[in-house]
Design a protein around this motif. Structure first.
Motif, short mmCIF file in Angstrom:
data_model
loop_
_atom_site.label_atom_id
_atom_site.label_comp_id
_atom_site.label_asym_id
_atom_site.label_seq_id
_atom_site.Cartn_x
_atom_site.Cartn_y
_atom_site.Cartn_z
N ASP A 254 0.81 -1.21 0.00
CA ASP A 254 0.00 0.00 0.00
C ASP A 254 0.84 1.27 0.00
OD1 ASP A 254 -2.27 -1.54 -0.01
OD2 ASP A 254 -2.51 -1.49 2.18
N HIS A 255 2.00 1.24 0.65
CA HIS A 255 2.80 2.45 0.81
C HIS A 255 4.03 2.45 -0.10
CE1 HIS A 255 0.25 3.48 4.18
NE2 HIS A 255 0.49 2.31 4.72
N ALA A 256 4.03 1.61 -1.11
CA ALA A 256 5.16 1.54 -2.03
C ALA A 256 5.23 2.79 -2.90
CB ALA A 256 5.06 0.30 -2.92
N VAL A 257 6.44 3.26 -3.15
CA VAL A 257 6.65 4.40 -4.04
C VAL A 257 6.58 3.91 -5.48
CG1 VAL A 257 8.32 6.14 -4.79
CG2 VAL A 257 8.07 5.62 -2.35
N GLN A 258 5.85 4.60 -6.31
CA GLN A 258 5.68 4.20 -7.70
C GLN A 258 6.79 4.74 -8.58
OE1 GLN A 258 3.21 2.09 -8.81
NE2 GLN A 258 2.76 1.89 -6.63
N CYS A 259 7.18 3.94 -9.56
CA CYS A 259 8.16 4.35 -10.57
C CYS A 259 7.39 4.74 -11.82
CB CYS A 259 9.13 3.21 -10.86
SG CYS A 259 10.27 3.56 -12.22
N LEU A 260 7.41 6.02 -12.17
CA LEU A 260 6.74 6.51 -13.37
C LEU A 260 7.79 6.76 -14.45
CD1 LEU A 260 4.27 9.05 -11.69
CD2 LEU A 260 3.84 6.68 -12.35
N HIS A 261 7.61 6.14 -15.61
CA HIS A 261 8.63 6.20 -16.65
C HIS A 261 8.40 7.35 -17.62
CE1 HIS A 261 9.31 1.97 -15.36
NE2 HIS A 261 10.55 2.29 -15.63
N ASP A 262 9.50 8.05 -17.93
CA ASP A 262 9.50 9.11 -18.93
C ASP A 262 9.48 8.45 -20.31
OD1 ASP A 262 10.36 10.98 -20.89
OD2 ASP A 262 11.34 12.19 -19.34
N PRO A 263 8.42 8.66 -21.12
CA PRO A 263 8.32 7.97 -22.42
C PRO A 263 9.49 8.23 -23.35
CG PRO A 263 6.23 9.00 -21.84
CD PRO A 263 7.24 9.49 -20.86
N MET A 264 10.01 9.46 -23.37
CA MET A 264 11.12 9.79 -24.26
C MET A 264 12.39 9.03 -23.88
SD MET A 264 9.79 11.59 -26.51
CE MET A 264 11.30 11.98 -27.40
N LEU A 265 12.65 8.90 -22.58
CA LEU A 265 13.83 8.16 -22.14
C LEU A 265 13.65 6.66 -22.35
CD1 LEU A 265 14.87 10.08 -18.90
CD2 LEU A 265 16.05 10.03 -21.10
N VAL A 266 12.42 6.19 -22.28
CA VAL A 266 12.14 4.77 -22.58
C VAL A 266 12.49 4.49 -24.03
CG1 VAL A 266 10.33 3.04 -22.84
CG2 VAL A 266 10.38 4.47 -20.80
N ILE A 267 12.06 5.37 -24.93
CA ILE A 267 12.36 5.21 -26.35
C ILE A 267 13.87 5.29 -26.58
CG2 ILE A 267 12.12 6.28 -28.64
CD1 ILE A 267 9.30 7.19 -27.73
N LEU A 268 14.52 6.25 -25.92
CA LEU A 268 15.97 6.40 -26.06
C LEU A 268 16.70 5.14 -25.60
CD1 LEU A 268 18.45 8.14 -26.69
CD2 LEU A 268 18.32 9.03 -24.34
N SER A 269 16.25 4.55 -24.50
CA SER A 269 16.90 3.34 -23.98
C SER A 269 16.78 2.20 -24.98
CB SER A 269 16.31 2.95 -22.62
OG SER A 269 14.97 2.48 -22.75
N TYR A 270 15.62 2.10 -25.64
CA TYR A 270 15.43 1.04 -26.64
C TYR A 270 16.34 1.28 -27.85
CZ TYR A 270 13.29 -2.01 -30.10
OH TYR A 270 13.09 -2.96 -31.07
N LEU A 271 16.44 2.52 -28.30
CA LEU A 271 17.29 2.83 -29.45
C LEU A 271 18.75 2.53 -29.16
CD1 LEU A 271 15.68 6.18 -30.68
CD2 LEU A 271 15.43 3.89 -31.67
N VAL A 272 19.19 2.83 -27.94
CA VAL A 272 20.57 2.52 -27.55
C VAL A 272 20.81 1.01 -27.56
CG1 VAL A 272 22.20 2.54 -25.61
CG2 VAL A 272 20.98 4.62 -26.24
N SER A 273 19.83 0.24 -27.05
CA SER A 273 19.99 -1.22 -27.02
C SER A 273 20.01 -1.79 -28.43
CB SER A 273 18.88 -1.87 -26.19
OG SER A 273 17.62 -1.72 -26.82
N VAL A 274 19.22 -1.22 -29.35
CA VAL A 274 19.20 -1.70 -30.74
C VAL A 274 20.51 -1.35 -31.43
CG1 VAL A 274 18.12 -1.38 -33.01
CG2 VAL A 274 16.69 -1.65 -30.97
N LEU A 275 20.99 -0.12 -31.26
CA LEU A 275 22.26 0.28 -31.88
C LEU A 275 23.40 -0.59 -31.37
CD1 LEU A 275 24.05 2.15 -33.57
CD2 LEU A 275 24.12 3.73 -31.62
N GLY A 276 23.43 -0.82 -30.05
CA GLY A 276 24.47 -1.66 -29.47
C GLY A 276 24.39 -3.09 -29.97
#
Length: 249
Positions: A4-26
């Protein structure tokens, strides 16, 4: 198990896309290097190719992506990272990729061999992620949903096997790009499923956040360095391939 008292992790969509692009390039860069492993002449050249491909895959496609993705996670908690554990997560990623690519690049490229290679790489992605999570210094404890942890590992393993099969059985730019896109799914799918598995419970212990590396600075530094290295290695790989093609002519 939800809290009930857990802190939520809200993801920034632009950084999510950037992380995927970096993984694909690598992944694309690493697989370009990996397909040259079977043609390597001599033990030294072979292990040099394995090391290069493993370092690019583990360091650029997996480890760098992880910390960029961690920047995408916005929480109402101060977070820094333990340097030793962070370094260990990089070693796990690189070592597992070296083993996986060495197996994939040796002998006949059958499903059994690529399955074992994909398992090493998938488990390496998983191990890197949860070790990287253990490096987090913050006034909170992390609790995991074991079902989602298992799902994250399964995604990493299955997608890694498919990516290796595409890379070592189908040649050409489009096929290699497809393999890199699938490998990106393995890395990102594992990471974000793993993040869904985590619950962050504040414990008020501010001392747990002391002495670590600032997350934002670490993430942006890793992104800048890894992007430059990946671009350089990819360019070098393309030049070498064209040189080999001219020699054949």
């Amino acid at each position: 198990m939800p809290h009930d008292h857990a802190v939520q992790c809200l993801h920034d969509p632009m950084l999510v896309i950037l992380s995927y692009l970096v993984s694909v390039l690598g992944s694309f860069t690493a697989l370009q290097l990996a397909i040259a492993i079977p043609a390597a002449r001599g033990t030294a050249q072979r292990w040099r190719a394995i090391f290069m491909a493993g370092a690019v895959m583990g360091g650029g496609a997996i480890w760098a992506m992880h910390f960029i993705a961690m920047l995408a996670c916005k929480m109402d908690l101060p977070v820094s990272y333990d340097l030793t554990i962070t370094a260990l997560s990089a070693v796990i990623a690189i070592a597992s990729c070296m083993v996986g690519l060495a197996i994939a690049g040796s002998g006949v490229f059958g499903w059994a061999r690529l399955t074992v290679a994909g398992m090493f790489m998938g488990l390496g992605v998983t191990g890197m992620h949860y070790t990287g999570m253990a490096a987090m210094l913050m006034p909170a404890s992390i609790h995991y949903d074991q079902t989602l942890v298992l799902a994250s590992a399964t995604i990493a393993i299955v997608a890694s096997i498919v990516a290796l099969w595409l890379a070592f059985n189908l040649r050409g730019w489009m096929q290699m790009l497809g393999s890199a896109l699938v490998m990106g799914v393995a890395v990102c799918g594992m990471h974000y499923t793993g993040m869904q598995a985590a619950s962050f419970l504040p414990n008020g212990n501010e001392a747990q956040q002391l002495g670590g590396l600032d997350g934002a600075s670490l993430g942006m530094t890793i992104f800048a360095i890894s992007s430059a290295l990946l671009a350089g290695v990819l360019a070098l790989s393309i030049v070498r391939q064209r040189q080999r093609a001219l020699v054949r002519i």
